[in-house]
Write a protein that holds these residues in place. Structure first.
Motif, PDB file in Angstrom:
ATOM      1  N   THR A 335      -0.152  -4.791   9.881  1.00 43.65           N
ATOM      2  CA  THR A 335      -0.599  -5.381   8.631  1.00 43.65           C
ATOM      3  C   THR A 335      -0.013  -6.773   8.498  1.00 43.65           C
ATOM      4  O   THR A 335       1.123  -7.013   8.890  1.00 43.65           O
ATOM      5  N   SER A 351      -1.692  -1.089   2.276  1.00 40.18           N
ATOM      6  CA  SER A 351      -2.316  -2.410   2.353  1.00 40.18           C
ATOM      7  C   SER A 351      -3.486  -2.505   3.317  1.00 40.18           C
ATOM      8  O   SER A 351      -4.451  -3.214   3.058  1.00 40.18           O
ATOM      9  N   GLY A 384      -1.092  -2.230  -2.867  1.00 36.24           N
ATOM     10  CA  GLY A 384      -1.429  -2.618  -1.505  1.00 36.24           C
ATOM     11  C   GLY A 384      -2.000  -4.009  -1.353  1.00 36.24           C
ATOM     12  O   GLY A 384      -2.063  -4.544  -0.247  1.00 36.24           O
ATOM     13  N   ARG A 386      -0.654  -6.643  -2.246  1.00 39.59           N
ATOM     14  CA  ARG A 386       0.502  -7.460  -1.858  1.00 39.59           C
ATOM     15  C   ARG A 386       1.705  -6.541  -1.797  1.00 39.59           C
ATOM     16  O   ARG A 386       1.910  -5.725  -2.682  1.00 39.59           O
ATOM     17  N   THR A 403       2.279  -7.628  -6.797  1.00 39.16           N
ATOM     18  CA  THR A 403       1.758  -6.331  -6.344  1.00 39.16           C
ATOM     19  C   THR A 403       0.736  -5.783  -7.331  1.00 39.16           C
ATOM     20  O   THR A 403      -0.154  -5.024  -6.942  1.00 39.16           O
TER      21      THR A 403
END
Length: 540
Positions: A335, A351, A384, A386, A403
């Motif tokens: 990721t 994420s 997810g 951030r 987030t």
């Protein structure tokens, strides 16, 4: 709370001090109070000693506390607590311990007890006269210690005693003729309740308590041997043991443990990383069977494998599927939002790959959305957009903000990509994202779409806010703006959540936080946000 009782004892708060000390020794915090017009509490300036006045006093005390309390009340105090919690203050308590309580009294019994009460409180009396009046009112029952019995009296120069309270508080009251009101309040109590009675109490029978127990959902019943009308004083050791056991089972001092591991992080790891699914018990059916909301989190990058897992999960009774905020990277774990202190699998599960050239609205994902819509499964995203840099003191707090609001990106991509135009019955829920910002997002997307839709060749048949109201849901833990904006476009599908005990949750003060954050919000909106919308979304 230790107030005067309908059964003839205008006691002072010192009556509870022995039990309060036992609670303190067990690590608890106890507060003893006198009712208005009793003991050290002032006399009511307006002369009111009716049930509603007492309820208002109790609510004011509970609302001033930093966390929800367990209310312990005897006699009149127990009746007031029952009425307050059943009618208007369920969010302010975590439990009730009701001692020597009855809401159904025969008129003759009330007259006899009231006469005995007046006999020992009106005028100046000698200590032995007061003790004799108590014995006459409760023949065959043990008498409490004289020191406690006389705590609510002042001694005059001639040695006689005068009751310290307001005589008006002992006059005729509406409290004990409101049986229908009290029965209705009892049936609406949602907190943990224990009903306690001395086995030798001749005024309140075991049948009386069983009748009340049947009214209060889940109420427990404890009968103390060797005790009569003054249960908490006559067998204080047994009373304290029952009370502490009740507290430890319903409001434990130690952190909760989770099946499958003693570390609370286990639950988050299970929800975020494993494809086996997690069942969360939310309530009980009419037959007493647990009803669970189940969720699966898929980390597979194979669409066929994901659809196969989805079908298996639905066959097992699962109702939601949790997927990464962005399509998964080819290797299933990489990721572009890597954070060294987070397990790689968890970061990938939340994420996906934000920098991927793939997007969920692309044609290759249509078989998945078609299957999800056909199976009537809700899609959830546990943040997810951030990842926070856990352990990084310089950036962690700012990262937490991002987030939440970063979840606007996957939602906006799906809406502008006309995903919900092609799958109009599909439901997406962004979990723990906060929601106060979502109405702003809906309005901004509408204005942007109106100005830019032609040159971008938008396929949308409706403004973006239409899909926000029909297809997008959001949950929050602590977000007053979410409550206040709940009737704006984009804000109509918001849901309160408690989450498991960790740094962001409001546990164990969730109900008091809800009460604080919903000031000025219509009751029907509060009910919708704290439960109704979630029940509809997850079909529970």
């Amino acid at each position: 709370m230790r107030p005067a009782s309908p059964l003839g004892r205008p006691d002072k708060k010192e009556f509870w001090h022995g039990s309060a000390q036992a609670l303190a020794q067990a690590g608890r915090h106890a507060i003893c109070v006198d009712l208005r017009g009793h003991g050290e509490s002032g006399h009511a300036a307006d002369g009111r000693y009716d049930l509603d006045a007492y309820i208002q006093d109790l609510r004011a005390i509970l609302a001033s506390l930093p966390s929800r309390a367990v209310v312990v009340g005897a006699g009149l105090g127990a009746i007031i607590a029952l009425a307050a919690v059943g009618e208007s203050a369920p969010h302010l308590v975590s439990g009730l311990a009701l001692v020597d309580i009855n809401i159904w009294f025969e008129e003759g019994v009330l007259e006899r007890l009231h006469a005995a009460l007046l006999e020992r409180t009106m005028g100046a009396q000698l200590p032995e006269q007061i003790a004799d009046a108590v014995s006459a009112a409760h023949p065959g029952e043990p008498a409490p210690g004289v020191k406690r019995l006389l705590a609510s009296f002042d001694q005059r120069g001639d040695g006689r005693l005068a009751w310290r309270g307001d005589p008006k508080a002992l006059e005729g009251s509406d409290l004990f003729v409101q049986q229908d009101r009290l029965s209705e309040a009892a049936s609406r109590i949602a907190a943990a309740v224990v009903l306690m009675r001395g086995a030798l109490n001749a005024t309140i029978s075991n049948q009386d308590l069983q009748r009340l127990q049947a009214l209060i959902p889940g109420a427990e019943l404890a009968e103390i041997e060797g005790a009569g009308h003054f249960l908490a004083a006559e067998r204080e050791d047994l009373f304290d043991a029952v009370l502490l056991d009740f507290l430890e089972r319903h409001t434990p001092l130690r952190p909760l443990e989770y099946i499958g591991g003693s570390e609370p992080r286990v639950l988050r790891d299970a929800l975020g990383c494993f494809a086996t699914g997690v069942t969360i018990i939310t309530t009980l059916s009419e037959t007493g069977e647990p009803i669970g909301l189940t969720a699966n989190s898929f980390t597979s990058v194979s669409l066929d494998e994901t659809i196969g897992l989805l079908r298996e999960a639905v066959a097992l009774g699962h109702r939601t599927v949790n997927i990464p905020a962005f399509p998964q990277a080819a290797d299933g774990v990489s990721t572009s939002a890597k954070v060294g202190t987070i397990q790689m699998a968890q970061g990938a599960a939340l994420s996906g790959d934000p920098s991927s050239s793939k997007a969920y609205w692309h044609p290759e994902f249509e078989p998945l959305w078609a299957e999800i819509q056909n199976l009537d499964v809700t899609v959830t995203f546990h943040l997810g957009g951030r990842m926070a840099r856990f352990g990084d003191k310089d950036n962690f707090l700012a990262d937490l903000v991002m987030t939440k609001v970063a979840m606007a990106e996957p939602v906006a991509m799906a809406i502008y990509g006309n995903l919900f135009g092609r799958f109009p019955k599909m439901r997406w829920a962004i979990i723990e994202s906060g929601v106060g910002w979502i109405p702003w997002m809906a309005e901004y997307m509408d204005r942007t779409w109106e100005k830019q839709r032609f040159w971008t060749e938008s396929k949308l048949a409706n403004p973006p806010s239409y899909y926000m109201d029909h297809n997008i849901y959001g949950s929050f833990i602590n977000d007053r703006m979410g409550f206040l904006n709940c009737n704006l476009p984009g804000g109509r599908n918001v849901m309160w959540s408690s989450d498991f005990p960790h740094s962001e949750t409001t546990f164990p003060n969730s109900l008091s936080v809800i009460a604080r954050d919903t000031v000025g919000v219509a009751e029907e909106d509060v009910r919708r946000i704290v439960g109704g919308t979630a029940a509809k979304l997850f079909k529970i």
